[in-house]
Structure formats: structure tokens, C-alpha cells
Design a protein around this motif. Sequence first.
Motif, PDB file in Angstrom:
ATOM      1  N   THR A 131       0.841  -1.200   0.000  1.00  0.00           N
ATOM      2  CA  THR A 131       0.000   0.000   0.000  1.00  0.00           C
ATOM      3  C   THR A 131       0.875   1.248   0.000  1.00  0.00           C
ATOM      4  N   LEU A 132       1.901   1.242   0.848  1.00  0.00           N
ATOM      5  CA  LEU A 132       2.814   2.380   0.914  1.00  0.00           C
ATOM      6  C   LEU A 132       3.573   2.543  -0.392  1.00  0.00           C
ATOM      7  N   ARG A 133       3.997   1.432  -0.992  1.00  0.00           N
ATOM      8  CA  ARG A 133       4.697   1.491  -2.277  1.00  0.00           C
ATOM      9  C   ARG A 133       3.825   2.152  -3.328  1.00  0.00           C
ATOM     10  N   LEU A 134       2.542   1.821  -3.340  1.00  0.00           N
ATOM     11  CA  LEU A 134       1.621   2.408  -4.310  1.00  0.00           C
ATOM     12  C   LEU A 134       1.469   3.907  -4.073  1.00  0.00           C
ATOM     13  N   ILE A 135       1.302   4.290  -2.839  1.00  0.00           N
ATOM     14  CA  ILE A 135       1.041   5.690  -2.520  1.00  0.00           C
ATOM     15  C   ILE A 135       2.242   6.578  -2.820  1.00  0.00           C
ATOM     16  N   LEU A 136       3.459   6.063  -2.618  1.00  0.00           N
ATOM     17  CA  LEU A 136       4.658   6.894  -2.734  1.00  0.00           C
ATOM     18  C   LEU A 136       5.284   6.898  -4.122  1.00  0.00           C
ATOM     19  N   CYS A 137       4.880   5.996  -4.998  1.00  0.00           N
ATOM     20  CA  CYS A 137       5.559   5.893  -6.294  1.00  0.00           C
ATOM     21  C   CYS A 137       5.073   6.956  -7.281  1.00  0.00           C
ATOM     22  N   LYS A 138       5.868   7.123  -8.335  1.00  0.00           N
ATOM     23  CA  LYS A 138       5.491   8.028  -9.415  1.00  0.00           C
ATOM     24  C   LYS A 138       4.490   7.353 -10.353  1.00  0.00           C
ATOM     25  N   LYS A 139       4.659   6.034 -10.504  1.00  0.00           N
ATOM     26  CA  LYS A 139       3.789   5.233 -11.376  1.00  0.00           C
ATOM     27  C   LYS A 139       3.849   3.799 -10.881  1.00  0.00           C
ATOM     28  N   ALA A 140       2.745   3.061 -11.021  1.00  0.00           N
ATOM     29  CA  ALA A 140       2.729   1.655 -10.607  1.00  0.00           C
ATOM     30  C   ALA A 140       2.227   0.776 -11.744  1.00  0.00           C
ATOM     31  N   ILE A 141       2.794  -0.419 -11.801  1.00  0.00           N
ATOM     32  CA  ILE A 141       2.295  -1.457 -12.690  1.00  0.00           C
ATOM     33  C   ILE A 141       1.884  -2.622 -11.802  1.00  0.00           C
ATOM     34  N   LEU A 147      16.362  -0.502 -13.711  1.00  0.00           N
ATOM     35  CA  LEU A 147      15.218  -1.159 -13.094  1.00  0.00           C
ATOM     36  C   LEU A 147      14.124  -0.128 -12.831  1.00  0.00           C
ATOM     37  N   PRO A 148      12.874  -0.564 -12.783  1.00  0.00           N
ATOM     38  CA  PRO A 148      11.764   0.375 -12.588  1.00  0.00           C
ATOM     39  C   PRO A 148      11.932   1.273 -11.358  1.00  0.00           C
ATOM     40  N   ILE A 149      12.416   0.698 -10.258  1.00  0.00           N
ATOM     41  CA  ILE A 149      12.524   1.460  -9.018  1.00  0.00           C
ATOM     42  C   ILE A 149      13.439   2.668  -9.167  1.00  0.00           C
ATOM     43  N   GLU A 150      14.397   2.583 -10.107  1.00  0.00           N
ATOM     44  CA  GLU A 150      15.299   3.710 -10.345  1.00  0.00           C
ATOM     45  C   GLU A 150      14.567   4.899 -10.942  1.00  0.00           C
ATOM     46  N   ASP A 151      13.418   4.651 -11.548  1.00  0.00           N
ATOM     47  CA  ASP A 151      12.583   5.721 -12.106  1.00  0.00           C
ATOM     48  C   ASP A 151      11.344   5.973 -11.251  1.00  0.00           C
ATOM     49  N   GLU A 152      11.371   5.491 -10.021  1.00  0.00           N
ATOM     50  CA  GLU A 152      10.240   5.629  -9.094  1.00  0.00           C
ATOM     51  C   GLU A 152       8.980   4.947  -9.628  1.00  0.00           C
ATOM     52  N   VAL A 153       9.210   3.858 -10.360  1.00  0.00           N
ATOM     53  CA  VAL A 153       8.110   3.036 -10.856  1.00  0.00           C
ATOM     54  C   VAL A 153       8.092   1.744 -10.047  1.00  0.00           C
ATOM     55  N   GLU A 154       6.936   1.410  -9.500  1.00  0.00           N
ATOM     56  CA  GLU A 154       6.795   0.190  -8.710  1.00  0.00           C
ATOM     57  C   GLU A 154       6.030  -0.865  -9.499  1.00  0.00           C
ATOM     58  N   CYS A 173      -8.555   7.257  -6.161  1.00  0.00           N
ATOM     59  CA  CYS A 173      -8.724   8.321  -5.167  1.00  0.00           C
ATOM     60  C   CYS A 173      -7.569   9.311  -5.191  1.00  0.00           C
ATOM     61  N   LEU A 174      -6.351   8.797  -5.281  1.00  0.00           N
ATOM     62  CA  LEU A 174      -5.158   9.637  -5.182  1.00  0.00           C
ATOM     63  C   LEU A 174      -4.591  10.030  -6.538  1.00  0.00           C
ATOM     64  N   GLU A 175      -5.270   9.623  -7.614  1.00  0.00           N
ATOM     65  CA  GLU A 175      -4.872   9.943  -8.983  1.00  0.00           C
ATOM     66  C   GLU A 175      -3.434   9.506  -9.287  1.00  0.00           C
ATOM     67  N   ILE A 176      -3.109   8.290  -8.838  1.00  0.00           N
ATOM     68  CA  ILE A 176      -1.796   7.713  -9.101  1.00  0.00           C
ATOM     69  C   ILE A 176      -1.834   7.020 -10.462  1.00  0.00           C
ATOM     70  N   PRO A 177      -0.886   7.301 -11.360  1.00  0.00           N
ATOM     71  CA  PRO A 177      -0.854   6.609 -12.652  1.00  0.00           C
ATOM     72  C   PRO A 177      -0.593   5.120 -12.450  1.00  0.00           C
ATOM     73  N   VAL A 178      -1.502   4.293 -12.938  1.00  0.00           N
ATOM     74  CA  VAL A 178      -1.404   2.850 -12.732  1.00  0.00           C
ATOM     75  C   VAL A 178      -1.745   2.110 -14.020  1.00  0.00           C
ATOM     76  N   LYS A 179      -0.928   1.091 -14.334  1.00  0.00           N
ATOM     77  CA  LYS A 179      -1.248   0.154 -15.394  1.00  0.00           C
ATOM     78  C   LYS A 179      -1.481  -1.209 -14.752  1.00  0.00           C
ATOM     79  N   VAL A 180      -2.491  -1.909 -15.207  1.00  0.00           N
ATOM     80  CA  VAL A 180      -2.757  -3.277 -14.774  1.00  0.00           C
ATOM     81  C   VAL A 180      -2.367  -4.208 -15.907  1.00  0.00           C
ATOM     82  N   VAL A 181      -1.539  -5.217 -15.620  1.00  0.00           N
ATOM     83  CA  VAL A 181      -1.199  -6.236 -16.607  1.00  0.00           C
ATOM     84  C   VAL A 181      -1.862  -7.528 -16.167  1.00  0.00           C
TER      85      VAL A 181
END
Length: 202
Positions: A25-35, A58-65, A82-90
Amino acid sequence: MFRIANYEIASSSKDFFEKVSGYDTLRLILCKKAILVEGDSDELVLQKAYRDNNNDKLPIEDEVEIISVGTSFLRFLEIAECLEIPVKVVTDNDGDLEFLKRKYNNYLGKNKKSNIEICYEEEIHTGSLTTGKDNKPFNYNTLEPALLRANSLEKLNSIFDTKYETEDSLLKYMKSNKTDCALKIFSSQNKINYPEFIMRAL
């Protein structure tokens, strides 16, 4: 209902996140983008795909989780919305596009959110392979068959250090050794081709 940043999420989602282990949950909230992916093998393949297409970073180097969420995609999407976090679902289509579209109805078509994209194969694949004592039809609509379709028998044999002579025999091996195969892809110095729905997520 429960409120986050002036948005309401279901009480059941609040309960879910209170009980979930780890820091996803924290990883999602703090990242720039999540997959978001389903399991460990998906996560490893996405990590390698990102690295292959981003100058070996690696993704984490670009703040991508890249977060493995099991079957809890919709819970995490509530937070992202809710938090308008950019997210892709694979996700796999598992041979049932109508079920997938119903599941993600709030994020597809006229309901699509600007910060959320659901990435999946839009074609159903079939074949003659069966598995198990009951000869259950093989699911050609998961990550492993998609990787084979994007590459070749020879290419994957070389990465897995195997010598399978038919695609069906290799698929059986990949199905029974999902995480091992994903780890070999991740660790390999050789680049592979990735299915379109994975590239879309990057």
C-alpha cells in the motif's frame, strides 16, 4: 464507506488494507507510477521488460513500482483512483474477454479513468494441448503462451537451457515451472520480444 483525500472507498477495502501484510500500500502511494501484476513470475518478466526498454535501469530507479497484488487488483485501483496515481494493470484474459470486461467495467470504455489503464490481450487463443489426468484444455491465454508467441521455440529453449522439440512440450514445462522460467528470463543477458500488452504497460 471510508474517505481518502475527499474520496470514498468501500469499507471492505479499508478492512482489506488494514489486514494486508507487507508495504505494498505504501509502495503504491509513494511511487510516481505503478504497474500491478498478479504473481511473482509476472513481476519478474515486467521487471526485465522495463530494464530492456529503459537503458538497463530497473523500474525502481525511475520511481516506478511493479507490485504483485494477487487477485486484489480492484482494491488497489480504488486507492489509485482516489489519489490519482498513474497505474497500469497487466492481466491475463484467461480466454474470457467478457468476464474481464465486466470485472474492470469501471476502468474501460466510457468509464475509463485518465490515470488507469487495463492492459490485456484482446484476442482469444486456442490449441489442441490438454493437461492432467482429466485432459483439461490448456489455457493459451496466460503469460507463458504469450511469451512463446512473441518469440520462438529456439529462443526460449536457449534461455531456459532446455531442448524441447515442440511448442506444446515447452508450454507444459513453462506452466509447471512458472517462477523458474521467469527468473531465467530476468537473469538472462539476452533480450527477448515481449507481448504487445506488456509493452503497452511500459
